[in-house]
Write a protein that holds these residues in place. Sequence first.
Motif, mmCIF file in Angstrom:
data_model
loop_
_atom_site.group_PDB
_atom_site.id
_atom_site.type_symbol
_atom_site.label_atom_id
_atom_site.label_comp_id
_atom_site.label_asym_id
_atom_site.label_seq_id
_atom_site.Cartn_x
_atom_site.Cartn_y
_atom_site.Cartn_z
ATOM 1 N N GLN A 100 0.845 -1.192 0.000
ATOM 2 C CA GLN A 100 0.000 0.000 0.000
ATOM 3 C C GLN A 100 0.881 1.242 0.000
ATOM 4 N N LEU A 101 0.861 1.934 -1.119
ATOM 5 C CA LEU A 101 1.666 3.141 -1.321
ATOM 6 C C LEU A 101 0.758 4.292 -1.740
ATOM 7 N N SER A 102 -0.362 4.431 -1.059
ATOM 8 C CA SER A 102 -1.400 5.386 -1.454
ATOM 9 C C SER A 102 -1.701 6.407 -0.368
ATOM 10 N N SER A 103 -0.699 6.756 0.447
ATOM 11 C CA SER A 103 -0.960 7.654 1.572
ATOM 12 C C SER A 103 -1.362 9.051 1.150
ATOM 13 N N CYS A 104 -1.143 9.409 -0.117
ATOM 14 C CA CYS A 104 -1.624 10.699 -0.611
ATOM 15 C C CYS A 104 -3.138 10.689 -0.801
ATOM 16 N N SER A 105 -3.757 9.504 -0.764
ATOM 17 C CA SER A 105 -5.213 9.367 -0.847
ATOM 18 C C SER A 105 -5.791 8.748 0.419
ATOM 19 N N GLN A 106 -5.246 7.613 0.801
ATOM 20 C CA GLN A 106 -5.699 6.906 1.995
ATOM 21 C C GLN A 106 -4.555 6.041 2.508
ATOM 22 N N SER A 107 -4.206 6.245 3.768
ATOM 23 C CA SER A 107 -3.140 5.449 4.367
ATOM 24 C C SER A 107 -3.650 4.065 4.732
ATOM 25 N N ALA A 108 -2.737 3.188 5.091
ATOM 26 C CA ALA A 108 -3.106 1.868 5.587
ATOM 27 C C ALA A 108 -3.786 2.003 6.954
ATOM 28 N N ARG B 88 -3.763 10.510 -10.438
ATOM 29 C CA ARG B 88 -4.308 11.862 -10.555
ATOM 30 C C ARG B 88 -3.956 12.386 -11.937
ATOM 31 N N ASN B 89 -4.970 12.632 -12.727
ATOM 32 C CA ASN B 89 -4.771 13.138 -14.087
ATOM 33 C C ASN B 89 -3.843 12.202 -14.865
ATOM 34 N N ASP B 90 -2.645 12.658 -15.166
ATOM 35 C CA ASP B 90 -1.714 11.884 -15.989
ATOM 36 C C ASP B 90 -0.522 11.353 -15.198
ATOM 37 N N VAL B 91 -0.689 11.196 -13.898
ATOM 38 C CA VAL B 91 0.401 10.651 -13.085
ATOM 39 C C VAL B 91 -0.099 9.539 -12.169
ATOM 40 N N ILE B 92 0.793 8.611 -11.882
ATOM 41 C CA ILE B 92 0.614 7.665 -10.790
ATOM 42 C C ILE B 92 1.450 8.172 -9.633
ATOM 43 N N ARG B 93 0.808 8.311 -8.495
ATOM 44 C CA ARG B 93 1.507 8.816 -7.310
ATOM 45 C C ARG B 93 1.921 7.636 -6.431
ATOM 46 N N ILE B 94 3.213 7.510 -6.220
ATOM 47 C CA ILE B 94 3.756 6.534 -5.281
ATOM 48 C C ILE B 94 4.002 7.288 -3.981
ATOM 49 N N ALA B 95 3.176 6.994 -2.984
ATOM 50 C CA ALA B 95 3.163 7.801 -1.766
ATOM 51 C C ALA B 95 3.335 6.907 -0.537
ATOM 52 N N PRO B 96 4.567 6.569 -0.203
ATOM 53 C CA PRO B 96 4.809 5.706 0.958
ATOM 54 C C PRO B 96 4.650 6.445 2.274
ATOM 55 N N HIS B 97 4.523 5.660 3.336
ATOM 56 C CA HIS B 97 4.589 6.198 4.692
ATOM 57 C C HIS B 97 5.711 5.470 5.420
ATOM 58 N N PHE B 98 5.839 5.765 6.702
ATOM 59 C CA PHE B 98 6.961 5.186 7.454
ATOM 60 C C PHE B 98 6.935 3.670 7.480
ATOM 61 N N TYR B 99 5.749 3.068 7.298
ATOM 62 C CA TYR B 99 5.631 1.618 7.382
ATOM 63 C C TYR B 99 6.043 0.917 6.088
ATOM 64 N N ASN B 100 6.342 1.668 5.040
ATOM 65 C CA ASN B 100 6.736 1.066 3.767
ATOM 66 C C ASN B 100 8.249 0.877 3.692
ATOM 67 N N THR B 101 8.657 -0.081 2.870
ATOM 68 C CA THR B 101 10.072 -0.375 2.705
ATOM 69 C C THR B 101 10.564 0.086 1.334
ATOM 70 N N GLU B 102 11.866 0.155 1.214
ATOM 71 C CA GLU B 102 12.477 0.504 -0.070
ATOM 72 C C GLU B 102 12.114 -0.517 -1.142
ATOM 73 N N ASP B 103 12.076 -1.790 -0.780
ATOM 74 C CA ASP B 103 11.730 -2.835 -1.748
ATOM 75 C C ASP B 103 10.311 -2.667 -2.280
ATOM 76 N N GLU B 104 9.388 -2.202 -1.421
ATOM 77 C CA GLU B 104 8.013 -1.982 -1.876
ATOM 78 C C GLU B 104 7.945 -0.856 -2.902
ATOM 79 N N VAL B 105 8.691 0.212 -2.665
ATOM 80 C CA VAL B 105 8.736 1.318 -3.624
ATOM 81 C C VAL B 105 9.282 0.823 -4.964
ATOM 82 N N LYS B 106 10.348 0.035 -4.919
ATOM 83 C CA LYS B 106 10.933 -0.492 -6.155
ATOM 84 C C LYS B 106 9.968 -1.444 -6.863
#
Length: 379
Positions: free
Chosen positions: A20-28, A348-366
Amino acid sequence: MTFPFAKEREYFPILNEKIQLSSCSQSALGRPVEEAIAAYVDTLRYTGMDWNLWMDKVEEAKGQFARLINASPEEIAVLSSVSDCASSVATALDFSGERNQIVTTEMDFPSIGHVWLAQQKRGAHIQFIPAADSVIPLEYYSQSVNEQTLITSIPHVSYYNGFKQDVRKIADIVHEKGSYLFVDAYQSAGSVAIDVKEMDIDFLTAGVQKYMLGIPGIAFLYVRKELAEKLEPVVTGWFGRVSPFAFDIKHLDYAQGARRFETGTPPMINGYAAAASIGLLNEIGVERIEAYLQSLSHTAISYAAEKGLRVMSPLDLSQKAANTAIYIPQASKAEAILKKKGILVSARNDVIRIAPHFYNTEDEVKAAIDALAELPASL
C-alpha cells in the motif's frame, strides 16, 4: 538502508497481503485506529450513549493535532472536511473594502479554489498564481500579492506531484503586504514536520485519512489565537457558540478561540480514530518519519530514472515531500492494473503517485516502479 520502523509496521496488517503506497489518498489502517473505532462502536452497543466520553475523545484528537503542529488546543477547530474548514474561514472574511483580493495557486486542490471562487458573489477578486514546470517559484508570490490582497491560499505540498513549498518564506512575503496566509496541509501533515508558530501561519487545515493515518470524515482547522477573536464565520452551528447546551435559538454569540469556527455535532467515530492515529504519529515523531520518507523519495526518483520512467515531481529533495509522481498518460487504468497485482497506488490526471509512509520499505517502492515499467506502452 536499514528499515527503522519494523516494530511499527506490524500495526498494519494489510501490509502482509498488499503493497500500500497510497498515503496521498488513503493510508493503511493501523490496529490502534481499528481498536479505537471498535471502542466507539462498543459505547453504542453497551451504553447506548456516552456523550461526555465521545466529546472527550474529540477533544483528545484536537489536542493531538495541536501537538503535531505546535499549536494550543484552543487554536484548533474540528469540522468534517477541508472544504468545510476553508468555507468557514472564507465566510468570516469581509471583501467589501479595498482589500478584497484572494491570491491562490493553480496547484491548490480544486475544492480549495472552488471555495475562494464562491466568494466572488461577496465581492472577492480571485487571482491564480500559475505553476512553472510543476513548481511555483517563490518570486511569483512577490509579484502577485499586493496591498489589496486579503488572504493568500497555498498548498504546503502539492497533491499532484509532491512539490513542497517553503511556507516560512511565503509567510514573510504575504505578511509584508498585509495578507493573511491560509495553508492546506492535507498532503503534508503527518509526513512533514509542521510548526505553525515558526512558520508564521494564520490558518492551516488538514484532514486525517492521508498521512495522518485516519479515516475520512474529520478535518482540523488551526486559527492563530490573536486572529480568531477578530473573526465571525457565517458558516456556523451550535458548537460555535459560547454555551452550546444553553439551547438559545435567538442569541448568536461566538465561542472563544478557534472553536467559533466549529459548526454542528462533530464526527464522533472519526474523533476516536483521529485521536489514535495522530497519537501514534506524535509517539513516533514526525521528524523521524520525514527523514525516512526523504530517503524513500531518493530511491523512487533514482530507480524510476533507471527504469526509463518520467518523474513529474521535483528532483530536488528539499522541494519534495513523500509523493513521487510518475507520468502515465492513462493513469487511472494503470492504477487498476497495479491494484490487481496487490499494489495500491493513486492516480491523478496523468500521473501515478507513489506515496509511501513510514511503514513502507524501499523494496516496496521499487516493486511499484517495476510494475509501472512493465505496463503496456499504450498506457
